[in-house]
Design a protein around this motif. Sequence first.
Motif, PDB file in Angstrom:
ATOM      1  N   TYR A 137     -29.945  16.434 -47.211  1.00  0.00           N
ATOM      2  CA  TYR A 137     -28.642  15.797 -47.222  1.00  0.00           C
ATOM      3  C   TYR A 137     -28.091  15.546 -45.818  1.00  0.00           C
ATOM      4  O   TYR A 137     -28.489  16.201 -44.851  1.00  0.00           O
ATOM      5  CB  TYR A 137     -27.648  16.646 -48.026  1.00  0.00           C
ATOM      6  CG  TYR A 137     -28.026  16.771 -49.479  1.00  0.00           C
ATOM      7  CD1 TYR A 137     -27.834  15.717 -50.363  1.00  0.00           C
ATOM      8  CD2 TYR A 137     -28.617  17.937 -49.973  1.00  0.00           C
ATOM      9  CE1 TYR A 137     -28.202  15.819 -51.696  1.00  0.00           C
ATOM     10  CE2 TYR A 137     -28.995  18.051 -51.307  1.00  0.00           C
ATOM     11  CZ  TYR A 137     -28.781  16.985 -52.157  1.00  0.00           C
ATOM     12  OH  TYR A 137     -29.156  17.080 -53.478  1.00  0.00           O
ATOM     13  N   ASP A 157     -26.158  15.918 -42.706  1.00  0.00           N
ATOM     14  CA  ASP A 157     -25.799  17.235 -42.164  1.00  0.00           C
ATOM     15  C   ASP A 157     -24.313  17.533 -42.229  1.00  0.00           C
ATOM     16  O   ASP A 157     -23.899  18.659 -42.539  1.00  0.00           O
ATOM     17  CB  ASP A 157     -26.290  17.361 -40.713  1.00  0.00           C
ATOM     18  CG  ASP A 157     -27.808  17.524 -40.637  1.00  0.00           C
ATOM     19  OD1 ASP A 157     -28.412  17.794 -41.686  1.00  0.00           O
ATOM     20  OD2 ASP A 157     -28.359  17.381 -39.538  1.00  0.00           O
ATOM     21  N   SER A 187     -35.313  22.164 -47.515  1.00  0.00           N
ATOM     22  CA  SER A 187     -34.015  22.825 -47.359  1.00  0.00           C
ATOM     23  C   SER A 187     -32.909  21.788 -47.481  1.00  0.00           C
ATOM     24  O   SER A 187     -33.150  20.582 -47.311  1.00  0.00           O
ATOM     25  CB  SER A 187     -33.927  23.514 -45.993  1.00  0.00           C
ATOM     26  OG  SER A 187     -33.883  22.552 -44.953  1.00  0.00           O
ATOM     27  N   PRO A 188     -31.667  22.216 -47.740  1.00  0.00           N
ATOM     28  CA  PRO A 188     -30.561  21.252 -47.802  1.00  0.00           C
ATOM     29  C   PRO A 188     -30.419  20.433 -46.523  1.00  0.00           C
ATOM     30  O   PRO A 188     -30.063  19.253 -46.580  1.00  0.00           O
ATOM     31  CB  PRO A 188     -29.335  22.150 -48.032  1.00  0.00           C
ATOM     32  CG  PRO A 188     -29.878  23.340 -48.729  1.00  0.00           C
ATOM     33  CD  PRO A 188     -31.238  23.569 -48.137  1.00  0.00           C
ATOM     34  N   GLU A 189     -30.716  21.053 -45.368  1.00  0.00           N
ATOM     35  CA  GLU A 189     -30.629  20.332 -44.096  1.00  0.00           C
ATOM     36  C   GLU A 189     -31.669  19.217 -44.023  1.00  0.00           C
ATOM     37  O   GLU A 189     -31.469  18.225 -43.317  1.00  0.00           O
ATOM     38  CB  GLU A 189     -30.810  21.296 -42.922  1.00  0.00           C
ATOM     39  CG  GLU A 189     -29.660  22.258 -42.702  1.00  0.00           C
ATOM     40  CD  GLU A 189     -29.606  23.385 -43.728  1.00  0.00           C
ATOM     41  OE1 GLU A 189     -28.550  24.037 -43.844  1.00  0.00           O
ATOM     42  OE2 GLU A 189     -30.634  23.622 -44.426  1.00  0.00           O
ATOM     43  N   PRO A 207     -16.596  17.270 -47.809  1.00  0.00           N
ATOM     44  CA  PRO A 207     -16.951  17.853 -46.511  1.00  0.00           C
ATOM     45  C   PRO A 207     -15.718  18.141 -45.661  1.00  0.00           C
ATOM     46  O   PRO A 207     -14.651  17.561 -45.871  1.00  0.00           O
ATOM     47  CB  PRO A 207     -17.821  16.773 -45.871  1.00  0.00           C
ATOM     48  CG  PRO A 207     -17.396  15.510 -46.521  1.00  0.00           C
ATOM     49  CD  PRO A 207     -17.014  15.864 -47.932  1.00  0.00           C
ATOM     50  N   ASP A 231     -35.174  15.792 -52.675  1.00  0.00           N
ATOM     51  CA  ASP A 231     -35.099  17.176 -53.156  1.00  0.00           C
ATOM     52  C   ASP A 231     -36.418  17.551 -53.833  1.00  0.00           C
ATOM     53  O   ASP A 231     -36.590  17.395 -55.040  1.00  0.00           O
ATOM     54  CB  ASP A 231     -33.934  17.310 -54.133  1.00  0.00           C
ATOM     55  CG  ASP A 231     -33.640  18.771 -54.473  1.00  0.00           C
ATOM     56  OD1 ASP A 231     -34.327  19.657 -53.931  1.00  0.00           O
ATOM     57  OD2 ASP A 231     -32.727  19.008 -55.283  1.00  0.00           O
ATOM     58  N   LEU A 238     -23.197  23.692 -51.637  1.00  0.00           N
ATOM     59  CA  LEU A 238     -23.853  23.357 -50.366  1.00  0.00           C
ATOM     60  C   LEU A 238     -22.798  22.981 -49.331  1.00  0.00           C
ATOM     61  O   LEU A 238     -22.864  21.941 -48.696  1.00  0.00           O
ATOM     62  CB  LEU A 238     -24.837  22.196 -50.567  1.00  0.00           C
ATOM     63  CG  LEU A 238     -25.976  22.417 -51.555  1.00  0.00           C
ATOM     64  CD1 LEU A 238     -26.840  21.170 -51.659  1.00  0.00           C
ATOM     65  CD2 LEU A 238     -26.837  23.614 -51.142  1.00  0.00           C
ATOM     66  N   GLY A 239     -21.824  23.836 -49.145  1.00  0.00           N
ATOM     67  CA  GLY A 239     -20.751  23.537 -48.192  1.00  0.00           C
ATOM     68  C   GLY A 239     -19.786  22.519 -48.750  1.00  0.00           C
ATOM     69  O   GLY A 239     -18.859  22.853 -49.480  1.00  0.00           O
ATOM     70  N   LEU A 254     -22.765  19.163 -45.298  1.00  0.00           N
ATOM     71  CA  LEU A 254     -23.077  20.564 -45.578  1.00  0.00           C
ATOM     72  C   LEU A 254     -22.072  21.518 -44.947  1.00  0.00           C
ATOM     73  O   LEU A 254     -22.196  22.730 -45.096  1.00  0.00           O
ATOM     74  CB  LEU A 254     -24.488  20.900 -45.080  1.00  0.00           C
ATOM     75  CG  LEU A 254     -25.609  20.039 -45.682  1.00  0.00           C
ATOM     76  CD1 LEU A 254     -26.949  20.395 -45.058  1.00  0.00           C
ATOM     77  CD2 LEU A 254     -25.658  20.199 -47.193  1.00  0.00           C
ATOM     78  N   HIS A 290     -28.859  10.061 -51.388  1.00  0.00           N
ATOM     79  CA  HIS A 290     -27.893  10.966 -52.021  1.00  0.00           C
ATOM     80  C   HIS A 290     -27.138  10.211 -53.120  1.00  0.00           C
ATOM     81  O   HIS A 290     -26.396   9.261 -52.856  1.00  0.00           O
ATOM     82  CB  HIS A 290     -26.925  11.489 -50.958  1.00  0.00           C
ATOM     83  CG  HIS A 290     -25.894  12.438 -51.480  1.00  0.00           C
ATOM     84  ND1 HIS A 290     -24.836  12.855 -50.708  1.00  0.00           N
ATOM     85  CD2 HIS A 290     -25.741  13.063 -52.685  1.00  0.00           C
ATOM     86  CE1 HIS A 290     -24.082  13.683 -51.394  1.00  0.00           C
ATOM     87  NE2 HIS A 290     -24.610  13.819 -52.611  1.00  0.00           N
TER      88      HIS A 290
END
Length: 269
Positions: free
Chosen positions: A182, A184, A177-179, A242, A172, A194-195, A187, A120
Motif C-alpha cells: 500500500y 506508504d 508486507s503492508p509497506e 490516513p 497482496d 493498517l494505520g 499506513l 488499492h
Amino acid sequence: MNTKILVAVLILFLAIPSAARSQFAFSNEIGVIAGPLLFQSDFGLRNNYDTNINNQGLGIGLVHYFNFAYRADCNCYTRDRYFNDHFKLRSEADLHYTNLTHEGYESQKDSPEGQDLRDHKGSSLVFELGMQLEYFPLSIRDFQAGAFKIAPYISLGAHFVSFKPEYSSVQDVPGASPEDIYFDRFLIGDGGELGGISDAAGTTWALTGSVGIRYKLTILSDINLELKYHKYHSNWVDGLNPDPEFYPPNKYDDSIVWLTIGYIYYLNF
C-alpha cells in the motif's frame, strides 16, 4: 452496529406517531427511492472529474411521510395553518453500496507509489436510518387537490449510520508486507488495522439535506426527483483515514451526493 443506539432510534420512531397525533392530525404516505450516488472520500482527489465518475455507487431507500395538511381519520383537510400546509415530516431507511478506486494525477504517475494507488481498491456498504423535515414553498393542499402538477421542496435532517468498508490490492500476496503493498502515507494513522486503512464496521451520524420536486401522477400518488447530500461525522466510512499531517488531502469527513427518483403513495389512514 451499536445495538443500543439502534434500539433507541427505533423506539423514537415508534413514539413519534402517537406524540404527533396528540398535537396534530395527519395522514400517511409511503414510498421507495433509488438512484446513483457519488462517494466523496479519501479514494481519489476531491473535485476531480475521474474520481467523481469512477467512485459511483447505487442506493435504495424506503420513505414514510406525516402529511399534516390532510386528516386520515375524517378524510378532510386539517386546520389551515402555515405549518400544516407547507411542512412534512419524513422518516427514511437507506442502503447503498459503492466500489472505490484511486483517481487523479497521483495515481497516474509511472512510479511504485502510483502503482500502489492504482492497485488499492475499496468498497463501502452503508445503512442509514433517520428523519428530516421537508419544506414546500407552495401549498401542499393545493398540490394534493391537483391545482398544479409540480411541487418543489427542500429538506434538512439527521441519520444514524452503520457502515462496513472493505479494502484489497492485487499486490497482496503471501509474504508481502503492508509497506510493499500500500501507499506508504496511508499506513500512518490512528485506529486502523493498517494505520490509516481499516475494514472495521462502525457507526456514526450524518447531517442530510436535499432539494427536490414532486410531480402529481394521480390523486393518490406522486413521483419525486431529489438531489441529496449526506455529510458523515466520520472519516472511516470508506475504510481510509490516513494522518492528515502526512497526507494533507485528508481534510474532510466522508460524504455522498445522491440523485434519486421515487414513487410516493398516499395511504388512507
